[in-house]
Design a protein around this motif. Structure first.
Motif, PDB file in Angstrom:
ATOM      1  N   HIS A  66       0.877  -1.230  -0.167  1.00  0.00           N
ATOM      2  CA  HIS A  66      -0.040  -0.189  -0.050  1.00  0.00           C
ATOM      3  C   HIS A  66       0.907   1.281  -0.102  1.00  0.00           C
ATOM      4  CE1 HIS A  66      -4.082   1.508   0.749  1.00  0.00           C
ATOM      5  NE2 HIS A  66      -3.202   2.708   0.977  1.00  0.00           N
ATOM      6  N   SER A  67       1.823   1.170   0.796  1.00  0.00           N
ATOM      7  CA  SER A  67       2.717   2.426   1.149  1.00  0.00           C
ATOM      8  C   SER A  67       3.544   2.565  -0.199  1.00  0.00           C
ATOM      9  CB  SER A  67       3.548   2.549   2.258  1.00  0.00           C
ATOM     10  OG  SER A  67       4.171   1.161   2.401  1.00  0.00           O
ATOM     11  N   GLU A  89       2.732   1.954  -3.052  1.00  0.00           N
ATOM     12  CA  GLU A  89       1.910   2.361  -4.414  1.00  0.00           C
ATOM     13  C   GLU A  89       2.267   3.765  -5.046  1.00  0.00           C
ATOM     14  OE1 GLU A  89      -2.758   2.327  -5.621  1.00  0.00           O
ATOM     15  OE2 GLU A  89      -2.280   2.400  -3.702  1.00  0.00           O
ATOM     16  N   ALA A  90       2.445   4.541  -4.217  1.00  0.00           N
ATOM     17  CA  ALA A  90       2.868   5.953  -4.922  1.00  0.00           C
ATOM     18  C   ALA A  90       3.917   6.625  -4.007  1.00  0.00           C
ATOM     19  CB  ALA A  90       1.633   6.760  -4.908  1.00  0.00           C
ATOM     20  N   ARG A 144      -5.297   9.970   1.206  1.00  0.00           N
ATOM     21  CA  ARG A 144      -3.914   8.976   0.873  1.00  0.00           C
ATOM     22  C   ARG A 144      -3.350   8.666   2.078  1.00  0.00           C
ATOM     23  NH1 ARG A 144      -1.857   5.401  -0.036  1.00  0.00           N
ATOM     24  NH2 ARG A 144      -0.666   4.794  -1.789  1.00  0.00           N
ATOM     25  N   LEU A 179      -2.159  10.904  -8.464  1.00  0.00           N
ATOM     26  CA  LEU A 179      -0.801  10.631  -8.238  1.00  0.00           C
ATOM     27  C   LEU A 179       0.113  11.977  -8.600  1.00  0.00           C
ATOM     28  CD1 LEU A 179       0.086   7.399 -10.246  1.00  0.00           C
ATOM     29  CD2 LEU A 179      -0.074   7.785  -7.842  1.00  0.00           C
ATOM     30  N   LEU A 234      -0.521  14.225  -5.405  1.00  0.00           N
ATOM     31  CA  LEU A 234      -0.039  13.419  -4.389  1.00  0.00           C
ATOM     32  C   LEU A 234       1.443  13.839  -4.205  1.00  0.00           C
ATOM     33  CD1 LEU A 234      -0.271  11.497  -1.956  1.00  0.00           C
ATOM     34  CD2 LEU A 234       0.272   9.779  -3.353  1.00  0.00           C
TER      35      LEU A 234
END
Lengths: 120, 213
Positions: free
Chosen positions: A8-9, A11-12, B170, B192, B195
């Motif tokens: 999860h972490s 992911e981006a 997020r 994305l 973020l």
């Protein structure tokens, strides 16, 4: 860190340390800010908004009926203003556009004193 | 000609209807969102109370993340749930109820931020500037930790609203990028990029780099 968390972490590229700090901060802020028994207060507010709606149902209905009337009225007024302005720009006479439109005789200071008293 | 449905079927219909009504799915805290929505639409306030309880944490965290520790958080949270109650008829189930609720929380928070900006513009010297983002309740706590939190809150508040929403969902709500995109009704790539920009800004705003991994 579990596999799911890691996936999860990553992911981006969200930095987990900063995420933790943010979560802790918001948790503390929320506990400081929110009053107790929030669910009960939500239910009370819901009841209040329902009773307000019930009490004002007639006025709300009237407002909804008159909305198109107000819109149509505003449109007519705007059209009259536009017509008046257009007529004023091309008017060479002494009469105002309203007087011309309504077929009224011109009213001036002089004509006000010229009283025509007819014998019948 | 023989009747396909026996007369006894019609004679017992009222009692069977009554039994079916009594035997309708009972509402409990374990009931699914769909069952609770159905019951709420049928006028069951207890079902809605369970929904409020279920999403209170998510909504209050999201609103606090967006607005900071201010008194209006309470009001905004209430508005979110009242709006949810009114909007349940339009909920088609395209996304989960959680995403639906979080979207409302973000929208209401953005409305509150806009109102705050308007008020600040009208009254530049208002009390809004004097508000301390982190309350002084921690006066007996670690000064360094209080200062760190204050810096972090300032950094969040300095983010543009659209980046702040992405960061809150997020990083604080721990939604995936896809869930965040659904909640904010944005393309995946936009989430994305927001973020990344938000994180870059947070990092540059925070004095101490030791916070970051």
């Amino acid at each position: 860190m579990s596999i799911a968390q890691h996936h999860h972490s990553s992911e981006a590229d969200v930095p987990e340390g900063l995420s933790q700090e943010l979560r802790m901060l918001v948790h503390e802020e929320r506990d400081e800010t929110m009053m107790s028994m929030p669910t009960e207060r939500v239910m009370r507010a819901l009841g209040a908004s329902r009773s307000w709606k019930k009490e004002n149902v007639l006025s709300l209905e009237l407002v909804s009926w008159f909305r198109p009337v107000v819109l149509a009225g505003s449109f007519v007024i705007l059209m009259l203003i536009a017509y008046n302005v257009k007529l004023s720009s091309t008017n060479d006479y002494d009469q105002s556009p309203t007087e011309m439109l309504l077929g009224l005789p011109p009213v001036t200071v002089a004509s006000a004193y010229e009283l025509s008293i007819e014998d019948h | 000609m023989q009747l396909s449905i026996p007369i006894s079927h019609w004679l017992t219909l009222p009692s069977r209807l009554l039994v079916e009504k009594v035997a309708a799915p009972s509402i409990s805290i374990n009931s699914s969102d769909e069952v609770l929505i159905g019951a709420t639409l049928g006028g069951d306030d207890n079902a809605f109370r369970i929904l409020v309880d279920r999403f209170m944490d998510e909504v209050s965290r999201t609103v606090t993340g967006m607005l900071g520790p201010v008194a209006e958080v309470d009001d905004v949270v209430q508005e979110v749930f009242i709006k949810l109650h009114r909007s349940l008829t339009s909920f088609r189930g395209d996304s989960s109820l959680k995403t639906f609720v979080i979207r409302m929380a973000i929208n209401k928070s953005l409305d509150a931020l806009r109102k705050r900006k308007r008020a600040r513009w009208l009254q530049p010297w208002s009390l809004a500037e004097d508000q301390d983002p982190v309350s002084s309740a921690n006066s007996d706590g670690n000064i360094e930790s209080v200062e760190r939190k204050r810096e972090l809150r300032r950094a969040i508040d300095r983010l543009p609203d659209n980046q702040k929403a992405v960061i809150v969902l997020r990083m604080i709500e721990d939604l995936s990028t896809q869930e965040t995109a659904t909640a904010l009704n944005l393309p995946y790539g936009t989430v994305l990029s927001r973020l990344k920009r938000g994180l870059d800004r947070l990092k540059s705003d925070l004095e101490s780099s030791t916070w970051l991994d």
